[in-house]
Scaffold this active site. Sequence first.
Site, PDB file in Angstrom:
ATOM      1  N   ALA A 172     -37.177  -2.666 -18.891  1.00  0.00           N
ATOM      2  CA  ALA A 172     -38.643  -2.660 -18.940  1.00  0.00           C
ATOM      3  C   ALA A 172     -39.227  -3.972 -18.422  1.00  0.00           C
ATOM      4  CB  ALA A 172     -39.096  -2.418 -20.382  1.00  0.00           C
ATOM      5  N   SER A 211     -34.838   7.053 -26.068  1.00  0.00           N
ATOM      6  CA  SER A 211     -33.759   8.001 -25.777  1.00  0.00           C
ATOM      7  C   SER A 211     -34.237   9.437 -25.882  1.00  0.00           C
ATOM      8  CB  SER A 211     -32.602   7.783 -26.754  1.00  0.00           C
ATOM      9  OG  SER A 211     -33.043   8.042 -28.075  1.00  0.00           O
ATOM     10  N   GLN A 264     -43.484   4.136 -30.519  1.00  0.00           N
ATOM     11  CA  GLN A 264     -42.643   4.486 -31.672  1.00  0.00           C
ATOM     12  C   GLN A 264     -42.189   3.219 -32.381  1.00  0.00           C
ATOM     13  OE1 GLN A 264     -39.631   7.750 -30.362  1.00  0.00           O
ATOM     14  NE2 GLN A 264     -40.343   6.745 -28.500  1.00  0.00           N
ATOM     15  N   ASN A 265     -42.475   2.069 -31.772  1.00  0.00           N
ATOM     16  CA  ASN A 265     -41.985   0.818 -32.338  1.00  0.00           C
ATOM     17  C   ASN A 265     -42.852   0.366 -33.498  1.00  0.00           C
ATOM     18  OD1 ASN A 265     -40.035   0.944 -30.433  1.00  0.00           O
ATOM     19  ND2 ASN A 265     -40.956  -0.554 -29.059  1.00  0.00           N
ATOM     20  N   ASP A 277     -42.870  -2.977 -34.414  1.00  0.00           N
ATOM     21  CA  ASP A 277     -42.753  -4.447 -34.347  1.00  0.00           C
ATOM     22  C   ASP A 277     -44.048  -5.164 -33.984  1.00  0.00           C
ATOM     23  OD1 ASP A 277     -43.015  -4.121 -31.510  1.00  0.00           O
ATOM     24  OD2 ASP A 277     -40.838  -3.933 -31.301  1.00  0.00           O
ATOM     25  N   GLY A 337     -38.106   3.051 -22.401  1.00  0.00           N
ATOM     26  CA  GLY A 337     -37.145   2.624 -23.418  1.00  0.00           C
ATOM     27  C   GLY A 337     -37.025   3.519 -24.620  1.00  0.00           C
ATOM     28  N   HIS A 340     -45.082   5.651 -35.573  1.00  0.00           N
ATOM     29  CA  HIS A 340     -44.092   5.499 -36.647  1.00  0.00           C
ATOM     30  C   HIS A 340     -44.478   4.371 -37.601  1.00  0.00           C
ATOM     31  CE1 HIS A 340     -40.686   7.650 -34.187  1.00  0.00           C
ATOM     32  NE2 HIS A 340     -41.564   8.487 -34.699  1.00  0.00           N
TER      33      HIS A 340
HETATM   34  P1  NAD Z   1     -33.313   4.574 -29.179  1.00  0.00           P
HETATM   35  O1  NAD Z   1     -32.586   3.453 -29.834  1.00  0.00           O
HETATM   36  O2  NAD Z   1     -32.953   5.969 -29.528  1.00  0.00           O
HETATM   37  O3  NAD Z   1     -33.151   4.458 -27.580  1.00  0.00           O
HETATM   38  C1  NAD Z   1     -33.354   3.228 -26.930  1.00  0.00           C
HETATM   39  C2  NAD Z   1     -33.555   3.494 -25.450  1.00  0.00           C
HETATM   40  O4  NAD Z   1     -33.904   2.256 -24.847  1.00  0.00           O
HETATM   41  C3  NAD Z   1     -32.304   4.007 -24.738  1.00  0.00           C
HETATM   42  O5  NAD Z   1     -32.683   5.108 -23.894  1.00  0.00           O
HETATM   43  C4  NAD Z   1     -31.859   2.807 -23.911  1.00  0.00           C
HETATM   44  O6  NAD Z   1     -31.225   3.201 -22.680  1.00  0.00           O
HETATM   45  C5  NAD Z   1     -33.181   2.123 -23.645  1.00  0.00           C
HETATM   46  N1  NAD Z   1     -33.126   0.688 -23.347  1.00  0.00           N
HETATM   47  C6  NAD Z   1     -32.229  -0.249 -23.768  1.00  0.00           C
HETATM   48  N2  NAD Z   1     -32.565  -1.461 -23.273  1.00  0.00           N
HETATM   49  C7  NAD Z   1     -33.695  -1.286 -22.521  1.00  0.00           C
HETATM   50  C8  NAD Z   1     -34.526  -2.154 -21.760  1.00  0.00           C
HETATM   51  N3  NAD Z   1     -34.276  -3.474 -21.671  1.00  0.00           N
HETATM   52  N4  NAD Z   1     -35.607  -1.635 -21.119  1.00  0.00           N
HETATM   53  C9  NAD Z   1     -35.886  -0.297 -21.191  1.00  0.00           C
HETATM   54  N5  NAD Z   1     -35.124   0.567 -21.911  1.00  0.00           N
HETATM   55  C10 NAD Z   1     -34.055   0.082 -22.563  1.00  0.00           C
HETATM   56  O7  NAD Z   1     -34.855   4.290 -29.409  1.00  0.00           O
HETATM   57  P2  NAD Z   1     -36.044   5.284 -29.686  1.00  0.00           P
HETATM   58  O8  NAD Z   1     -35.982   6.443 -28.753  1.00  0.00           O
HETATM   59  O9  NAD Z   1     -37.250   4.429 -29.683  1.00  0.00           O
HETATM   60  O10 NAD Z   1     -35.769   5.865 -31.161  1.00  0.00           O
HETATM   61  C11 NAD Z   1     -35.379   5.063 -32.288  1.00  0.00           C
HETATM   62  C12 NAD Z   1     -36.400   5.010 -33.429  1.00  0.00           C
HETATM   63  O11 NAD Z   1     -36.262   3.772 -34.183  1.00  0.00           O
HETATM   64  C13 NAD Z   1     -37.800   4.971 -32.919  1.00  0.00           C
HETATM   65  O12 NAD Z   1     -38.700   5.360 -33.889  1.00  0.00           O
HETATM   66  C14 NAD Z   1     -37.934   3.479 -32.652  1.00  0.00           C
HETATM   67  O13 NAD Z   1     -39.147   3.025 -32.331  1.00  0.00           O
HETATM   68  C15 NAD Z   1     -37.321   2.892 -33.922  1.00  0.00           C
HETATM   69  N6  NAD Z   1     -36.886   1.516 -33.630  1.00  0.00           N
HETATM   70  C16 NAD Z   1     -37.879   0.615 -33.420  1.00  0.00           C
HETATM   71  C17 NAD Z   1     -37.548  -0.674 -33.064  1.00  0.00           C
HETATM   72  C18 NAD Z   1     -38.707  -1.631 -32.838  1.00  0.00           C
HETATM   73  O14 NAD Z   1     -39.760  -1.501 -33.469  1.00  0.00           O
HETATM   74  N7  NAD Z   1     -38.555  -2.569 -31.908  1.00  0.00           N
HETATM   75  C19 NAD Z   1     -36.212  -1.049 -32.897  1.00  0.00           C
HETATM   76  C20 NAD Z   1     -35.213  -0.089 -33.146  1.00  0.00           C
HETATM   77  C21 NAD Z   1     -35.570   1.220 -33.502  1.00  0.00           C
END
Ligand code: NAD
Length: 271
Positions: free
Chosen positions: A254, A217, A105-106, A108, A215, A123
């Site tokens: 992770a 929610s 879903q990321n 990045d 990682g 996404h």
């Molecule tokens: P979310 O923000 O809803 O949930 C994040 C989850 O990650 C939580 O369950 C939390 O407990 C867990 N978490 C926190 N630190 C962690 C770690 N070190 N190791 C493992 N797990 C950890 O994220 P989502 O469910 O991905 O939904 C948000 C939406 O926004 C998605 O589409 C997401 O990909 C996007 N988003 C993407 C990025 C990115 O590309 N890096 C960053 C923020 C949001």
Amino acid sequence: MDTDNWSTAVSALRNAKHVVVFSGAGMSAESGIPTFRDADGFWQRFPPEEFATWSGLWKTALIDPHSVADFVLNVVDPIARAEANPGHRAVASLESRTKTTVVTQNVDGLHQTSGSTDVLEVHGSLLEVIDSLTAQVVRRIDRSQLAQIAEALRKYAGRQGSTDSLLAELGKYYPLDWLGRLRPNLVLFGDAMAEPAWTKACEVVDRCDLFISVGTSGEVYPAAMLPDQAAEAGATVITVDPQPSGDCPLPGKAGIVLPKLIHDAFAAVAD
Ligand code: NAD
């Protein structure tokens, strides 16, 4: 750590023929990219009704363009600076052991940076520019270009740069009618999922025998239905997260849990 769950996960990974790693924002948290729903309250600062849809963003930009620049800066800047972490590298190392598909879903690009070759970005990707009329990716941009965009946004959000200079910088990557047609390849709330990634993701989830959720929610649909879909198709589903759910939860970060899991499954150092 529950030893039964750990043994189940180790054994499932050792015997898996096709692993799907399903990642969310937590996968990249240790790369310095904030998640949206953790305690720092991203969505409190930038309410989703104003910032999480394209139409909301355009409307907000007409009223308060500096706040939109600040929002975009908070999304772009950490991704521009990010490097893959041990969790990404552990996932990439799995490819030498077993067939592995990453469904992320990321946005990045860090799975690819760390060497994963079979990645479905359901996404979209901040590193791609899409023509929203044809849904075709028209170009890729790299992290140094993202850093230049972030710099222009920072100046504008801090009221040190003019609208014209911000639009000139953005126009290098999203030329002509940036506001309408060429835009970052991001799936915002209410958008259709990125294709063909989403269709392929649904197919591989039905075929895999091990599904590792990392990682996420589980609040963003339709992606959040994939773990149940995998379980219904007969896969073992394990969940890596500091606050995991599901039948085989492995609590922790992770970047710590994934290398250890791969080490224990294959008795080799993954990172
Ligand atoms: P979310 O923000 O809803 O949930 C994040 C989850 O990650 C939580 O369950 C939390 O407990 C867990 N978490 C926190 N630190 C962690 C770690 N070190 N190791 C493992 N797990 C950890 O994220 P989502 O469910 O991905 O939904 C948000 C939406 O926004 C998605 O589409 C997401 O990909 C996007 N988003 C993407 C990025 C990115 O590309 N890096 C960053 C923020 C949001």
